[in-house]
Design a protein around this motif. Structure first.
Motif, PDB file in Angstrom:
ATOM      1  N   ARG A   1       1.714 -14.205   9.474  1.00 19.09           N
ATOM      2  CA  ARG A   1       2.917 -14.048  10.622  1.00 19.09           C
ATOM      3  C   ARG A   1       3.613 -15.141  10.642  1.00 19.09           C
ATOM      4  O   ARG A   1       2.987 -16.085  10.867  1.00 19.09           O
ATOM      5  CB  ARG A   1       1.793 -13.733  11.945  1.00 19.09           C
ATOM      6  CG  ARG A   1       1.156 -12.457  11.932  1.00 19.09           C
ATOM      7  CD  ARG A   1       0.812 -12.012  13.125  1.00 19.09           C
ATOM      8  NE  ARG A   1       1.603 -11.855  14.145  1.00 19.09           N
ATOM      9  CZ  ARG A   1       1.566 -11.745  15.136  1.00 19.09           C
ATOM     10  NH1 ARG A   1       0.335 -11.914  15.791  1.00 19.09           N
ATOM     11  NH2 ARG A   1       2.641 -11.491  16.133  1.00 19.09           N
ATOM     12  N   LEU A   2       4.825 -14.964  10.339  1.00 18.03           N
ATOM     13  CA  LEU A   2       5.731 -16.198  10.538  1.00 18.03           C
ATOM     14  C   LEU A   2       5.746 -16.406  12.066  1.00 18.03           C
ATOM     15  O   LEU A   2       5.529 -15.784  13.056  1.00 18.03           O
ATOM     16  CB  LEU A   2       7.216 -15.780  10.315  1.00 18.03           C
ATOM     17  CG  LEU A   2       7.763 -15.664   8.754  1.00 18.03           C
ATOM     18  CD1 LEU A   2       9.037 -15.118   8.661  1.00 18.03           C
ATOM     19  CD2 LEU A   2       7.255 -17.025   8.323  1.00 18.03           C
ATOM     20  N   GLY A   3       5.526 -17.944  12.379  1.00 18.00           N
ATOM     21  CA  GLY A   3       5.472 -18.192  13.717  1.00 18.00           C
ATOM     22  C   GLY A   3       3.911 -18.847  14.083  1.00 18.00           C
ATOM     23  O   GLY A   3       4.002 -19.292  15.058  1.00 18.00           O
ATOM     24  N   HIS A   4       3.237 -18.112  13.315  1.00 12.30           N
ATOM     25  CA  HIS A   4       1.921 -18.524  13.540  1.00 12.30           C
ATOM     26  C   HIS A   4       0.946 -18.746  12.537  1.00 12.30           C
ATOM     27  O   HIS A   4      -0.161 -18.517  12.172  1.00 12.30           O
ATOM     28  CB  HIS A   4       1.076 -17.119  14.216  1.00 12.30           C
ATOM     29  CG  HIS A   4       1.904 -16.539  15.262  1.00 12.30           C
ATOM     30  ND1 HIS A   4       1.754 -17.108  16.795  1.00 12.30           N
ATOM     31  CD2 HIS A   4       2.885 -15.498  15.605  1.00 12.30           C
ATOM     32  CE1 HIS A   4       2.433 -16.486  17.374  1.00 12.30           C
ATOM     33  NE2 HIS A   4       2.946 -15.542  16.940  1.00 12.30           N
TER      34      HIS A   4
ATOM     35  N   ASP B   1       1.796 -25.028  12.490  1.00 15.40           N
ATOM     36  CA  ASP B   1       2.736 -24.974  13.377  1.00 15.40           C
ATOM     37  C   ASP B   1       2.338 -25.495  14.635  1.00 15.40           C
ATOM     38  O   ASP B   1       1.305 -25.322  15.103  1.00 15.40           O
ATOM     39  CB  ASP B   1       3.058 -23.374  13.846  1.00 15.40           C
ATOM     40  CG  ASP B   1       3.736 -22.672  12.687  1.00 15.40           C
ATOM     41  OD1 ASP B   1       4.640 -23.398  11.789  1.00 15.40           O
ATOM     42  OD2 ASP B   1       3.907 -21.456  12.630  1.00 15.40           O
TER      43      ASP B   1
ATOM     44  N   VAL C   1       2.008 -26.146  18.583  1.00 14.12           N
ATOM     45  CA  VAL C   1       1.742 -25.396  19.804  1.00 14.12           C
ATOM     46  C   VAL C   1       0.966 -26.383  20.806  1.00 14.12           C
ATOM     47  O   VAL C   1      -0.178 -26.873  20.554  1.00 14.12           O
ATOM     48  CB  VAL C   1       1.022 -24.143  19.670  1.00 14.12           C
ATOM     49  CG1 VAL C   1       0.721 -23.496  21.101  1.00 14.12           C
ATOM     50  CG2 VAL C   1       1.650 -23.422  18.606  1.00 14.12           C
TER      51      VAL C   1
ATOM     52  N   TYR D   1       6.368 -25.269  21.614  1.00 12.10           N
ATOM     53  CA  TYR D   1       5.953 -24.629  20.499  1.00 12.10           C
ATOM     54  C   TYR D   1       7.335 -24.850  19.177  1.00 12.10           C
ATOM     55  O   TYR D   1       8.391 -24.784  19.584  1.00 12.10           O
ATOM     56  CB  TYR D   1       6.035 -23.339  20.507  1.00 12.10           C
ATOM     57  CG  TYR D   1       5.781 -22.110  19.329  1.00 12.10           C
ATOM     58  CD1 TYR D   1       4.572 -22.431  18.534  1.00 12.10           C
ATOM     59  CD2 TYR D   1       6.928 -21.612  18.820  1.00 12.10           C
ATOM     60  CE1 TYR D   1       4.221 -21.641  17.693  1.00 12.10           C
ATOM     61  CE2 TYR D   1       6.694 -20.837  17.686  1.00 12.10           C
ATOM     62  CZ  TYR D   1       5.314 -20.869  17.009  1.00 12.10           C
ATOM     63  OH  TYR D   1       5.105 -20.343  15.882  1.00 12.10           O
TER      64      TYR D   1
ATOM     65  N   PRO E   1       7.582 -24.483  15.102  1.00 17.59           N
ATOM     66  CA  PRO E   1       7.106 -23.656  13.999  1.00 17.59           C
ATOM     67  C   PRO E   1       7.485 -24.670  12.666  1.00 17.59           C
ATOM     68  O   PRO E   1       8.276 -24.105  12.031  1.00 17.59           O
ATOM     69  CB  PRO E   1       7.650 -22.260  14.060  1.00 17.59           C
ATOM     70  CG  PRO E   1       8.751 -22.729  14.717  1.00 17.59           C
ATOM     71  CD  PRO E   1       8.733 -23.630  15.913  1.00 17.59           C
TER      72      PRO E   1
ATOM     73  N   SER F   1       6.451 -22.723   9.503  1.00 17.91           N
ATOM     74  CA  SER F   1       7.226 -21.350   9.269  1.00 17.91           C
ATOM     75  C   SER F   1       8.439 -21.736   8.852  1.00 17.91           C
ATOM     76  O   SER F   1       9.277 -21.123   8.089  1.00 17.91           O
ATOM     77  CB  SER F   1       7.319 -20.723  10.677  1.00 17.91           C
ATOM     78  OG  SER F   1       5.888 -20.140  10.859  1.00 17.91           O
ATOM     79  N   CYS F   2       9.241 -22.690   9.416  1.00 22.15           N
ATOM     80  CA  CYS F   2      10.566 -23.228   9.309  1.00 22.15           C
ATOM     81  C   CYS F   2      10.661 -23.680   7.588  1.00 22.15           C
ATOM     82  O   CYS F   2      11.406 -23.496   6.905  1.00 22.15           O
ATOM     83  CB  CYS F   2      11.005 -24.456   9.829  1.00 22.15           C
ATOM     84  SG  CYS F   2      11.416 -23.875  11.603  1.00 22.15           S
TER      85      CYS F   2
END
Length: 80
Positions: A38-41, A45, A47, A56, A58, A61-62
């Motif tokens: 899952r992008l962003g998770h 990343d 948080v 947050y 990411p 994800s980036c």
């Protein structure tokens, strides 16, 4: 002038393809079971939760999205 128009067209095609790839990643990345990740998770990343807010960023994800865009741009450049 004709070559400028042709290069501009190629640029628009490239930008459109990038938007399509990004849209597919976002669409399938947020659905459970859509992608294997899952992008962003992703692990890595950042948080940080506090009582009053949430920060947050990411990072991983980036990096994944950047690598996909770079690979796509490299493949497009091979065609020249």
């Amino acid at each position: 002038p004709m070559e400028v128009i042709r290069e501009t067209g190629r640029l628009f095609i490239f930008i459109g393809a990038m938007f399509i790839v990004l849209g597919i990643l976002l669409y399938f990345g947020v659905r459970p079971g859509g992608l294997p990740f899952r992008l962003g998770h992703l692990p890595g990343d950042i948080v940080h939760r506090t009582k009053n807010g949430l920060f947050y960023f990411p990072v991983v994800s980036c990096l994944v999205v950047s690598a996909i865009i770079t690979l796509f741009a490299w493949l497009i450049s091979l065609r020249k």
